[in-house]
Design a protein around this motif. Structure first.
Motif, PDB file in Angstrom:
ATOM      1  N   ARG A  68       0.829  -1.202   0.000  1.00  0.00           N
ATOM      2  CA  ARG A  68       0.000   0.000   0.000  1.00  0.00           C
ATOM      3  C   ARG A  68       0.873   1.266   0.000  1.00  0.00           C
ATOM      4  O   ARG A  68       1.997   1.273   0.493  1.00  0.00           O
ATOM      5  N   ILE A  69       0.320   2.342  -0.562  1.00  0.00           N
ATOM      6  CA  ILE A  69       1.000   3.642  -0.616  1.00  0.00           C
ATOM      7  C   ILE A  69       0.813   4.329   0.722  1.00  0.00           C
ATOM      8  O   ILE A  69      -0.310   4.508   1.193  1.00  0.00           O
ATOM      9  N   LYS A  70       1.924   4.714   1.319  1.00  0.00           N
ATOM     10  CA  LYS A  70       1.869   5.402   2.605  1.00  0.00           C
ATOM     11  C   LYS A  70       1.982   6.899   2.363  1.00  0.00           C
ATOM     12  O   LYS A  70       2.875   7.362   1.684  1.00  0.00           O
ATOM     13  N   GLY A  71       1.074   7.659   2.944  1.00  0.00           N
ATOM     14  CA  GLY A  71       1.075   9.096   2.729  1.00  0.00           C
ATOM     15  C   GLY A  71       0.390   9.455   1.423  1.00  0.00           C
ATOM     16  O   GLY A  71      -0.315   8.640   0.820  1.00  0.00           O
ATOM     17  N   ASP A  72       0.625  10.698   0.976  1.00  0.00           N
ATOM     18  CA  ASP A  72      -0.039  11.112  -0.270  1.00  0.00           C
ATOM     19  C   ASP A  72       0.802  10.699  -1.479  1.00  0.00           C
ATOM     20  O   ASP A  72       1.946  10.252  -1.374  1.00  0.00           O
ATOM     21  N   TYR A  73       0.226  10.889  -2.650  1.00  0.00           N
ATOM     22  CA  TYR A  73       0.833  10.439  -3.907  1.00  0.00           C
ATOM     23  C   TYR A  73       2.118  11.220  -4.218  1.00  0.00           C
ATOM     24  O   TYR A  73       3.102  10.661  -4.703  1.00  0.00           O
ATOM     25  N   TYR A  74       2.127  12.543  -3.954  1.00  0.00           N
ATOM     26  CA  TYR A  74       3.292  13.378  -4.257  1.00  0.00           C
ATOM     27  C   TYR A  74       4.521  12.875  -3.499  1.00  0.00           C
ATOM     28  O   TYR A  74       5.589  12.660  -4.086  1.00  0.00           O
ATOM     29  N   GLU A  75       4.366  12.676  -2.181  1.00  0.00           N
ATOM     30  CA  GLU A  75       5.512  12.248  -1.375  1.00  0.00           C
ATOM     31  C   GLU A  75       5.953  10.840  -1.736  1.00  0.00           C
ATOM     32  O   GLU A  75       7.146  10.514  -1.690  1.00  0.00           O
ATOM     33  N   ASN A  76       4.997   9.979  -2.094  1.00  0.00           N
ATOM     34  CA  ASN A  76       5.341   8.614  -2.494  1.00  0.00           C
ATOM     35  C   ASN A  76       6.125   8.598  -3.798  1.00  0.00           C
ATOM     36  O   ASN A  76       7.059   7.806  -3.968  1.00  0.00           O
ATOM     37  N   LEU A  77       5.758   9.522  -4.727  1.00  0.00           N
ATOM     38  CA  LEU A  77       6.399   9.538  -6.045  1.00  0.00           C
ATOM     39  C   LEU A  77       7.743  10.259  -6.021  1.00  0.00           C
ATOM     40  O   LEU A  77       8.717   9.802  -6.639  1.00  0.00           O
ATOM     41  N   PHE A  78       7.822  11.381  -5.301  1.00  0.00           N
ATOM     42  CA  PHE A  78       9.021  12.231  -5.367  1.00  0.00           C
ATOM     43  C   PHE A  78       9.863  12.185  -4.088  1.00  0.00           C
ATOM     44  O   PHE A  78      10.889  12.863  -4.006  1.00  0.00           O
ATOM     45  N   LYS A  79       9.432  11.405  -3.078  1.00  0.00           N
ATOM     46  CA  LYS A  79      10.209  11.186  -1.864  1.00  0.00           C
ATOM     47  C   LYS A  79      10.519  12.484  -1.118  1.00  0.00           C
ATOM     48  O   LYS A  79      11.583  12.632  -0.513  1.00  0.00           O
ATOM     49  N   ARG A  80       9.575  13.434  -1.144  1.00  0.00           N
ATOM     50  CA  ARG A  80       9.753  14.676  -0.422  1.00  0.00           C
ATOM     51  C   ARG A  80       8.411  15.402  -0.363  1.00  0.00           C
ATOM     52  O   ARG A  80       7.511  15.117  -1.153  1.00  0.00           O
ATOM     53  N   PRO A  81       8.249  16.355   0.540  1.00  0.00           N
ATOM     54  CA  PRO A  81       6.995  17.105   0.612  1.00  0.00           C
ATOM     55  C   PRO A  81       6.814  17.971  -0.624  1.00  0.00           C
ATOM     56  O   PRO A  81       7.771  18.285  -1.332  1.00  0.00           O
ATOM     57  N   PRO A  82       5.596  18.404  -0.927  1.00  0.00           N
ATOM     58  CA  PRO A  82       5.342  19.253  -2.099  1.00  0.00           C
ATOM     59  C   PRO A  82       6.141  20.561  -2.020  1.00  0.00           C
ATOM     60  O   PRO A  82       6.313  21.137  -0.946  1.00  0.00           O
ATOM     61  N   CYS A  83       6.611  21.040  -3.185  1.00  0.00           N
ATOM     62  CA  CYS A  83       7.353  22.301  -3.258  1.00  0.00           C
ATOM     63  C   CYS A  83       7.016  22.997  -4.566  1.00  0.00           C
ATOM     64  O   CYS A  83       6.433  22.405  -5.477  1.00  0.00           O
ATOM     65  N   ASN A  84       7.406  24.266  -4.670  1.00  0.00           N
ATOM     66  CA  ASN A  84       7.065  25.082  -5.838  1.00  0.00           C
ATOM     67  C   ASN A  84       8.122  25.007  -6.940  1.00  0.00           C
ATOM     68  O   ASN A  84       8.081  25.807  -7.876  1.00  0.00           O
ATOM     69  N   GLN A  85       9.055  24.077  -6.855  1.00  0.00           N
ATOM     70  CA  GLN A  85      10.049  23.859  -7.900  1.00  0.00           C
ATOM     71  C   GLN A  85       9.789  22.507  -8.567  1.00  0.00           C
ATOM     72  O   GLN A  85       9.235  21.596  -7.944  1.00  0.00           O
ATOM     73  N   VAL A  86      10.211  22.373  -9.805  1.00  0.00           N
ATOM     74  CA  VAL A  86      10.040  21.110 -10.520  1.00  0.00           C
ATOM     75  C   VAL A  86      10.935  20.057  -9.885  1.00  0.00           C
ATOM     76  O   VAL A  86      12.137  20.264  -9.707  1.00  0.00           O
ATOM     77  N   VAL A  87      10.346  18.907  -9.543  1.00  0.00           N
ATOM     78  CA  VAL A  87      11.074  17.783  -8.952  1.00  0.00           C
ATOM     79  C   VAL A  87      10.895  16.584  -9.873  1.00  0.00           C
ATOM     80  O   VAL A  87       9.814  16.366 -10.422  1.00  0.00           O
ATOM     81  N   GLU A  88      11.961  15.802 -10.029  1.00  0.00           N
ATOM     82  CA  GLU A  88      11.920  14.645 -10.920  1.00  0.00           C
ATOM     83  C   GLU A  88      12.034  13.363 -10.104  1.00  0.00           C
ATOM     84  O   GLU A  88      12.854  13.268  -9.186  1.00  0.00           O
ATOM     85  N   SER A  89      11.215  12.393 -10.438  1.00  0.00           N
ATOM     86  CA  SER A  89      11.223  11.108  -9.733  1.00  0.00           C
ATOM     87  C   SER A  89      12.263  10.174 -10.324  1.00  0.00           C
ATOM     88  O   SER A  89      12.887  10.482 -11.347  1.00  0.00           O
ATOM     89  N   THR A  90      12.440   9.037  -9.674  1.00  0.00           N
ATOM     90  CA  THR A  90      13.409   8.055 -10.175  1.00  0.00           C
ATOM     91  C   THR A  90      12.983   7.481 -11.516  1.00  0.00           C
ATOM     92  O   THR A  90      13.826   6.983 -12.274  1.00  0.00           O
ATOM     93  N   CYS A  91      11.676   7.529 -11.807  1.00  0.00           N
ATOM     94  CA  CYS A  91      11.185   7.025 -13.101  1.00  0.00           C
ATOM     95  C   CYS A  91      11.036   8.145 -14.124  1.00  0.00           C
ATOM     96  O   CYS A  91      10.292   8.009 -15.107  1.00  0.00           O
ATOM     97  N   LYS A  92      11.721   9.284 -13.889  1.00  0.00           N
ATOM     98  CA  LYS A  92      11.812  10.400 -14.830  1.00  0.00           C
ATOM     99  C   LYS A  92      10.509  11.175 -14.981  1.00  0.00           C
ATOM    100  O   LYS A  92      10.331  11.901 -15.974  1.00  0.00           O
ATOM    101  N   ARG A  93       9.584  11.043 -14.041  1.00  0.00           N
ATOM    102  CA  ARG A  93       8.368  11.853 -14.088  1.00  0.00           C
ATOM    103  C   ARG A  93       8.620  13.151 -13.323  1.00  0.00           C
ATOM    104  O   ARG A  93       9.243  13.140 -12.255  1.00  0.00           O
TER     105      ARG A  93
END
Length: 554
Positions: A68-93
């Protein structure tokens, strides 16, 4: 009326800049209140709105808690809290995307001008229908800036795609385009061209003339796959040409450096030889100076002795002359007495001799003989003395002749020493002239040595800079194959192109090892990046945003 161009490209994605949370130097703060804010939704809220239910549905299907996904989708995908800068995930999203849209530039559509007002209306109309045309792009922030040189639009959106595996709703750019009808290798280019055509039609409806499509290649222009490959091949060829030029320059610099180094070593040897000659000449000068000083002293003594001898010789010659005159007088007297003796003998021969040693002479002759005999007796002692004096004079003459020869010999030796002294003086002057010449040559060699050191320093600096540029170029070429984060990687390289890129890296590494740049070889082997110098050159080729027009809108 001059036609304007349409610029549509990807932006940096700085929400703080878009919402004027801070101000750059090109912003007119007095016009900032005139900016149009279409949407201003926090990105964390947008992600919860878009994917919150999908996360719940996904977790409900999972029987195993670890999946199961723990926390919200943003933190699960980008491994950090939401921010106003572009962040890239390990899968290049990416966390979000930004499109920067502009009509014209500061010269034909500057803020505050008539065309600038029309451009504002066109961009506003374009933005109002953006979500209708692009339902899979959720716009969470959109602002029209009119406080810079030219009106332009920042659109920040999150791509939403739907999948059969995993979460049914996810952040997926290509899937979002596909669901909006844009598929294939040129899906993004086709979507961008559709958007440009929409804006072109809006501008045409507002009587704002736009340049033909073929003349609009600017910041928003996208290449086809074929064009991209051709451009990539062109860039690769330019890199190869540049690398070959760098190698040629490197080899020339190394050759020049070795030649200069050889000349320096040769000059050093000549300098050492000259220094040795200078020291030898200095020693020789000292010896000659000492010898000249001794000979000068001897010469002075000889001159004094010669003068004394000359005075003695002159006095002896004077005495000799006096004695010679006396000798002549005595010779005359002796000659007179000899003649008298002859006369007497003649008288004896002419007169008859008597027995018992008696001679018969006439009276006149007898008286004459008596007179002569008387004179002879008177001068007998004087004659004896004269003869003795004559013998003494002859002895003195012999001594004087011997002394004269000795003086002449001394004078000859003095002349020889004087000539030797003159030769020594000439030799001293010659050696001194040679010493001055050698000193001048040493000074010239030192000056030339200083200049050569400067040349060597410049050559070393040029060699180091060229080698660094060569290394940076090779590392930048490697970005075409191995880059994962900066956008330089070419996804469709052929095996031959991959071998070319790797071959360039191997060639550079081997060259660095051969020329004792092992740190550079290790750097090329382990890293790829774009250096600040190349980044600056890329920045020069990248179209810049319009500069500030300080005129205020009304």
């Amino acid at each position: 009326m001059d036609s304007s161009s349409i610029s549509q490209c990807k932006g940096k994605g700085s929400i703080g800049h878009n919402n004027r949370e801070y101000y750059a130097d090109n912003i007119d703060r007095e016009r900032t209140p005139d900016n149009i804010i279409f949407v201003n939704q926090p990105i964390g809220e947008a992600y919860n709105e878009l994917f919150g239910d999908a996360v719940q549905r996904y977790n409900d299907k999972q029987k195993r808690p670890c999946r199961r996904i723990k926390g919200d989708y943003y933190e699960n995908l980008f491994k950090r809290p939401p921010c106003n800068q572009v962040v890239e995930s390990t899968c290049k999203r990416k966390s979000f995307y930004e499109d920067l849209v502009q009509v014209g530039d500061k010269d034909d559509c500057g803020c505050g001008t008539a065309n600038g007002k029309i451009a504002e209306k066109c961009l506003t109309e374009y933005m109002n229908d953006f979500h209708k045309r692009n339902p899979n792009f959720h716009v969470f922030n959109a602002v029209l800036h009119v406080d810079e040189a030219t009106p332009h639009l920042h659109i920040n959106y999150i791509p939403v795609g739907h999948y059969k595996r995993g979460m049914d709703t996810q952040n997926g750019y290509n899937q979002a385009l596909s669901e909006m009808g844009f598929t294939g290798a040129d899906c993004f280019r086709n979507w961008r061209e559709r958007e440009r055509q929409v804006l072109r039609d809006i501008c045409k409806a507002h009587s704002l003339e736009i340049k033909p499509k073929t003349e609009e290649k600017g910041r928003g222009h996208s290449l086809t796959v074929t064009e991209y490959k051709e451009e990539k091949d062109k860039i690769t060829a330019e890199f190869e040409t540049r690398i070959k030029t760098l190698e040629k320059n490197e080899n020339a610099l190394v050759t020049n450096f070795l030649e200069v180094e050889h000349q320096v070593q040769k000059l050093k040897a000549e300098r050492d030889e000259l220094n040795s000659q200078v020291e030898e000449s200095a020693t020789k000068v000292e010896l000659l100076e000492e010898k000249r000083r001794i000979l000068s002293t001897d010469n002075d003594n000889l001159k004094i002795k010669h003068n004394n001898t000359w005075f003695e010789l002159t006095e002896t010659q004077r005495q000799n002359k006096v004695l010679a005159e006396k000798n002549n007088t005595l010779e005359n007297k002796i000659l007179w007495y000899q003649n008298l003796h002859i006369e007497i003998d003649k008288v004896d021969d002419d007169n008859k001799k008597l027995p018992l040693g008696k001679t018969i002479v006439n009276t006149e002759a007898y008286e004459k003989i008596k007179e002569q005999a008387k004179s002879y007796r008177v001068n007998c002692k004087e004659i004896t003395k004269i003869r003795k004096d004559k013998e003494e004079i002859e002895q003195k003459q012999i001594a004087l002749d011997k002394r004269y020869k000795e003086v002449e010999q001394i004078k000859t030796e003095a002349d020889k020493k004087y000539e030797l002294q003159a030769n020594l003086n000439r030799e001293y002057q010659r050696v001194n002239d040679d010493l001055q010449r050698i000193h001048a040559e040493v000074g010239n060699l030192r000056q030339e040595n200083t200049e050569l050191r400067g040349i060597i320093t410049n050559l070393k600096k040029t060699l180091a800079n060229s080698t660094t540029a060569f290394k940076n170029a090779v590392k930048a070429v490697g970005m075409l194959r191995w880059d994962e984060s900066s956008g330089y990687k070419v996804e469709s390289l052929t095996p031959k192109q991959e071998r070319l890129i790797d071959g360039i890296a191997n060639h550079a590494r081997n060259w660095f090892i051969r020329n004792d740049y092992r740190e550079f070889a290790e750097d090329v082997s382990k890293r790829i990046d774009v250096s600040s110098e190349i980044e600056a050159e890329i920045d020069k080729l990248t179209p810049k945003p319009p500069s500030l027009n300080r005129g205020r809108s009304r």
